[in-house]
Design a protein around this motif. Structure first.
Motif, PDB file in Angstrom:
ATOM      1  N   GLU A   1      46.932  48.590  59.088  1.00 23.63           N
ATOM      2  CA  GLU A   1      46.695  47.436  59.957  1.00 23.63           C
ATOM      3  C   GLU A   1      47.975  46.984  60.647  1.00 23.63           C
ATOM      4  OE1 GLU A   1      44.793  44.324  57.772  1.00 23.63           O
ATOM      5  OE2 GLU A   1      43.448  45.711  56.714  1.00 23.63           O
ATOM      6  N   TYR A   2      49.114  47.381  60.097  1.00 22.39           N
ATOM      7  CA  TYR A   2      50.408  46.946  60.621  1.00 22.39           C
ATOM      8  C   TYR A   2      51.226  48.094  61.209  1.00 22.39           C
ATOM      9  CZ  TYR A   2      49.307  42.884  57.731  1.00 22.39           C
ATOM     10  OH  TYR A   2      48.681  41.792  57.164  1.00 22.39           O
ATOM     11  N   VAL A   3      51.014  49.295  60.691  1.00 19.08           N
ATOM     12  CA  VAL A   3      51.789  50.466  61.124  1.00 19.08           C
ATOM     13  C   VAL A   3      50.812  51.539  61.579  1.00 19.08           C
ATOM     14  CG1 VAL A   3      53.476  52.204  60.446  1.00 19.08           C
ATOM     15  CG2 VAL A   3      53.581  49.906  59.425  1.00 19.08           C
ATOM     16  N   GLN A   4      50.755  51.798  62.892  1.00 19.15           N
ATOM     17  CA  GLN A   4      49.733  52.681  63.442  1.00 19.15           C
ATOM     18  C   GLN A   4      50.040  54.167  63.268  1.00 19.15           C
ATOM     19  OE1 GLN A   4      50.486  49.624  65.165  1.00 19.15           O
ATOM     20  NE2 GLN A   4      48.630  49.034  64.057  1.00 19.15           N
ATOM     21  N   ILE A   5      51.314  54.527  63.180  1.00 20.05           N
ATOM     22  CA  ILE A   5      51.690  55.942  63.145  1.00 20.05           C
ATOM     23  C   ILE A   5      51.578  56.469  61.716  1.00 20.05           C
ATOM     24  CG2 ILE A   5      53.510  57.612  63.637  1.00 20.05           C
ATOM     25  CD1 ILE A   5      54.645  55.606  65.657  1.00 20.05           C
ATOM     26  N   PRO A   6      50.693  57.444  61.471  1.00 21.63           N
ATOM     27  CA  PRO A   6      50.466  57.949  60.107  1.00 21.63           C
ATOM     28  C   PRO A   6      51.729  58.449  59.419  1.00 21.63           C
ATOM     29  CG  PRO A   6      48.759  58.752  61.591  1.00 21.63           C
ATOM     30  CD  PRO A   6      49.790  58.098  62.453  1.00 21.63           C
ATOM     31  N   GLN A   7      52.598  59.161  60.176  1.00 16.26           N
ATOM     32  CA  GLN A   7      53.811  59.704  59.565  1.00 16.26           C
ATOM     33  C   GLN A   7      54.729  58.590  59.069  1.00 16.26           C
ATOM     34  OE1 GLN A   7      52.462  60.541  62.425  1.00 16.26           O
ATOM     35  NE2 GLN A   7      52.663  62.730  62.883  1.00 16.26           N
ATOM     36  N   VAL A   8      54.771  57.500  59.808  1.00 15.70           N
ATOM     37  CA  VAL A   8      55.611  56.372  59.383  1.00 15.70           C
ATOM     38  C   VAL A   8      55.030  55.726  58.134  1.00 15.70           C
ATOM     39  CG1 VAL A   8      56.550  54.115  60.044  1.00 15.70           C
ATOM     40  CG2 VAL A   8      56.438  55.966  61.732  1.00 15.70           C
ATOM     41  N   ARG A   9      53.701  55.613  58.084  1.00 11.66           N
ATOM     42  CA  ARG A   9      53.068  55.052  56.879  1.00 11.66           C
ATOM     43  C   ARG A   9      53.382  55.898  55.650  1.00 11.66           C
ATOM     44  NH1 ARG A   9      48.526  54.406  60.253  1.00 11.66           N
ATOM     45  NH2 ARG A   9      47.335  56.029  59.158  1.00 11.66           N
ATOM     46  N   LEU A  10      53.264  57.215  55.799  1.00 10.89           N
ATOM     47  CA  LEU A  10      53.540  58.091  54.665  1.00 10.89           C
ATOM     48  C   LEU A  10      54.996  57.996  54.240  1.00 10.89           C
ATOM     49  CD1 LEU A  10      51.495  61.263  55.724  1.00 10.89           C
ATOM     50  CD2 LEU A  10      50.918  59.586  53.941  1.00 10.89           C
ATOM     51  N   PHE A  11      55.889  57.872  55.220  1.00 10.84           N
ATOM     52  CA  PHE A  11      57.310  57.710  54.916  1.00 10.84           C
ATOM     53  C   PHE A  11      57.539  56.422  54.126  1.00 10.84           C
ATOM     54  CE2 PHE A  11      61.177  55.486  56.506  1.00 10.84           C
ATOM     55  CZ  PHE A  11      62.120  56.245  55.827  1.00 10.84           C
ATOM     56  N   LEU A  12      56.931  55.332  54.563  1.00  7.11           N
ATOM     57  CA  LEU A  12      57.092  54.057  53.867  1.00  7.11           C
ATOM     58  C   LEU A  12      56.525  54.123  52.457  1.00  7.11           C
ATOM     59  CD1 LEU A  12      56.090  51.650  56.775  1.00  7.11           C
ATOM     60  CD2 LEU A  12      58.386  51.946  55.822  1.00  7.11           C
ATOM     61  N   MET A  13      55.429  54.852  52.301  1.00 10.10           N
ATOM     62  CA  MET A  13      54.762  54.905  51.005  1.00 10.10           C
ATOM     63  C   MET A  13      55.508  55.745  49.980  1.00 10.10           C
ATOM     64  SD  MET A  13      50.751  54.953  52.181  1.00 10.10           S
ATOM     65  CE  MET A  13      50.145  55.149  50.505  1.00 10.10           C
ATOM     66  N   THR A  14      56.539  56.479  50.412  1.00 11.79           N
ATOM     67  CA  THR A  14      57.384  57.160  49.422  1.00 11.79           C
ATOM     68  C   THR A  14      58.139  56.143  48.576  1.00 11.79           C
ATOM     69  OG1 THR A  14      59.276  57.348  50.954  1.00 11.79           O
ATOM     70  CG2 THR A  14      57.691  59.167  50.937  1.00 11.79           C
ATOM     71  N   ASN A  15      58.144  54.888  49.004  1.00  8.69           N
ATOM     72  CA  ASN A  15      58.819  53.822  48.264  1.00  8.69           C
ATOM     73  C   ASN A  15      57.898  53.106  47.277  1.00  8.69           C
ATOM     74  OD1 ASN A  15      61.612  53.647  49.488  1.00  8.69           O
ATOM     75  ND2 ASN A  15      60.365  53.499  51.340  1.00  8.69           N
ATOM     76  N   MET A  16      56.659  53.545  47.153  1.00  8.90           N
ATOM     77  CA  MET A  16      55.728  52.882  46.249  1.00  8.90           C
ATOM     78  C   MET A  16      55.951  53.329  44.811  1.00  8.90           C
ATOM     79  SD  MET A  16      52.139  52.846  48.384  1.00  8.90           S
ATOM     80  CE  MET A  16      51.334  51.890  47.109  1.00  8.90           C
ATOM     81  N   VAL A  17      56.020  52.378  43.895  1.00 10.03           N
ATOM     82  CA  VAL A  17      56.172  52.680  42.469  1.00 10.03           C
ATOM     83  C   VAL A  17      55.202  51.809  41.675  1.00 10.03           C
ATOM     84  CG1 VAL A  17      58.572  53.443  42.589  1.00 10.03           C
ATOM     85  CG2 VAL A  17      58.071  51.021  42.312  1.00 10.03           C
ATOM     86  N   ARG A  18      54.750  52.323  40.541  1.00 11.60           N
ATOM     87  CA  ARG A  18      53.842  51.561  39.676  1.00 11.60           C
ATOM     88  C   ARG A  18      54.634  50.748  38.662  1.00 11.60           C
ATOM     89  NH1 ARG A  18      48.433  53.014  39.936  1.00 11.60           N
ATOM     90  NH2 ARG A  18      47.960  55.066  40.827  1.00 11.60           N
ATOM     91  N   GLY A  19      54.185  49.517  38.459  1.00  9.37           N
ATOM     92  CA  GLY A  19      54.732  48.704  37.397  1.00  9.37           C
ATOM     93  C   GLY A  19      54.040  49.002  36.083  1.00  9.37           C
ATOM     94  N   GLU A  20      54.449  48.304  35.013  1.00 12.19           N
ATOM     95  CA  GLU A  20      53.828  48.528  33.705  1.00 12.19           C
ATOM     96  C   GLU A  20      52.339  48.198  33.718  1.00 12.19           C
ATOM     97  OE1 GLU A  20      55.991  46.420  30.763  1.00 12.19           O
ATOM     98  OE2 GLU A  20      57.830  47.599  31.015  1.00 12.19           O
ATOM     99  N   ASP A  21      51.937  47.319  34.639  1.00 14.79           N
ATOM    100  CA  ASP A  21      50.512  46.967  34.755  1.00 14.79           C
ATOM    101  C   ASP A  21      49.771  47.904  35.702  1.00 14.79           C
ATOM    102  OD1 ASP A  21      51.675  46.219  37.120  1.00 14.79           O
ATOM    103  OD2 ASP A  21      51.077  44.103  37.009  1.00 14.79           O
ATOM    104  N   GLN A  22      50.445  48.989  36.124  1.00 16.66           N
ATOM    105  CA  GLN A  22      49.888  50.005  37.024  1.00 16.66           C
ATOM    106  C   GLN A  22      49.714  49.510  38.453  1.00 16.66           C
ATOM    107  OE1 GLN A  22      49.509  53.323  36.001  1.00 16.66           O
ATOM    108  NE2 GLN A  22      50.632  52.381  34.309  1.00 16.66           N
ATOM    109  N   VAL A  23      50.131  48.281  38.741  1.00 26.96           N
ATOM    110  CA  VAL A  23      50.067  47.742  40.101  1.00 26.96           C
ATOM    111  C   VAL A  23      51.234  48.289  40.914  1.00 26.96           C
ATOM    112  CG1 VAL A  23      50.239  45.641  41.497  1.00 26.96           C
ATOM    113  CG2 VAL A  23      48.853  45.666  39.408  1.00 26.96           C
ATOM    114  N   PHE A  24      50.943  48.708  42.140  1.00 24.00           N
ATOM    115  CA  PHE A  24      51.981  49.239  43.012  1.00 24.00           C
ATOM    116  C   PHE A  24      52.878  48.128  43.554  1.00 24.00           C
ATOM    117  CE2 PHE A  24      49.200  53.050  43.637  1.00 24.00           C
ATOM    118  CZ  PHE A  24      50.148  53.998  43.296  1.00 24.00           C
ATOM    119  N   ASP A  25      54.163  48.449  43.655  1.00 26.01           N
ATOM    120  CA  ASP A  25      55.111  47.580  44.339  1.00 26.01           C
ATOM    121  C   ASP A  25      56.101  48.486  45.052  1.00 26.01           C
ATOM    122  OD1 ASP A  25      56.361  45.348  45.294  1.00 26.01           O
ATOM    123  OD2 ASP A  25      57.046  44.603  43.350  1.00 26.01           O
TER     124      ASP A  25
END
Length: 256
Positions: A147-171
């Motif tokens: 909804e905020y980033v239209q270019i798929p490659q940029v979204r995938l690049f940003l999502m390389t920064n996603m990590v799970r917490g102990e509660d399995q929630v992404f941050d």
């Protein structure tokens, strides 16, 4: 500030330090680092607030350049070739303008020593929206980010920064709040005494980050700069045209 790093290559070879851009990490250059390691001792750094490096709300170029100097001191690297892309390019420029004795050759990827307008606001909004949703599904996270980033490659690049917490929630492993609140510092131009060493500024033909109107500013601060256009490449030139980028940079590093 003790930066996280990735190293490959013989310790006896000339040192090459690579610095990623905003929202990136050392892993962005791993495939290229393997190629460079045939001739160089290659280190890819995680800047502060990125990757596995510590967080700190001081995002000034002086602070980030000092981090690199500290890393070099800690690892017994008196001098190195420095390569930086985008934000990493600004950090590399700041290092050259304030610590020229630590640099052999300088390579700057698609960024100029100027103040840029704020153009990451929507990305920050998207990162904050994903965080607020407290998701456990990458698919749902990408849907919100879209909804905020239209270019798929940029979204995938940003999502390389996603990590799970102990509660399995992404941050996000990047310091989203610190980078967003202090973005004005990241937009500034690096400053200091002109760097008289050899430098190469590589611009993407399809990118508007380094316009011809910035050439004079580049030459003022980097009088020996070569300014080269990589045909068919946008801002992510090392990812879009890796073979051409490697050939160009190796030619520059090896000549003379």
């Amino acid at each position: 500030m003790k930066l996280n790093s990735y190293h490959i290559g013989s310790a006896d070879a000339p040192a090459l330090i690579i610095i990623h851009g905003l929202f990136g990490s050392a892993s962005n250059f791993r495939s290229l680092a393997k190629i460079y390691s045939e001739d160089f001792s290659v280190t890819c750094l995680d800047l502060r607030n990125h990757g596995a490096s510590p967080h700190d709300d001081d995002v000034s170029f002086d602070a980030m350049a000092a981090d690199v100097v500290e890393f070099m001191d800690d690892h017994g690297i008196p001098r190195a070739h420095i390569m930086g892309h985008s934000l990493g390019g600004k950090v590399a420029m700041q290092l050259a303008l304030t610590h020229p004795d630590r640099i052999d050759k300088l390579i700057i990827g698609d960024i100029a020593p100027i103040t840029y307008p704020h153009h990451h606001d929507r990305i920050f909004e998207g990162l904050q929206a994903v965080r607020a949703a407290r998701l456990t599904s990458r698919k749902e996270a990408e849907a919100i980010l879209a909804e905020y980033v239209q270019i798929p490659q940029v979204r995938l690049f940003l999502m390389t920064n996603m990590v799970r917490g102990e509660d399995q929630v992404f941050d996000w492993r990047i310091n989203v709040d610190g980078l967003q609140q202090n973005y004005a510092e990241l937009a500034k131009a690096p400053t200091g005494t002109p760097f008289t060493g050899k430098s190469c500024f590589i611009r993407g033909e399809m990118s508007d980050y380094v316009k011809e109107t910035t050439y004079d500013v580049i030459k003022q601060l980097f009088p020996q700069a070569e300014i080269v256009t990589l045909k068919g490449a946008g801002h992510w030139l090392h990812a879009e045209k890796p073979q051409e980028y490697v050939r160009l940079t190796l030619d520059f590093l090896k000549k003379d």
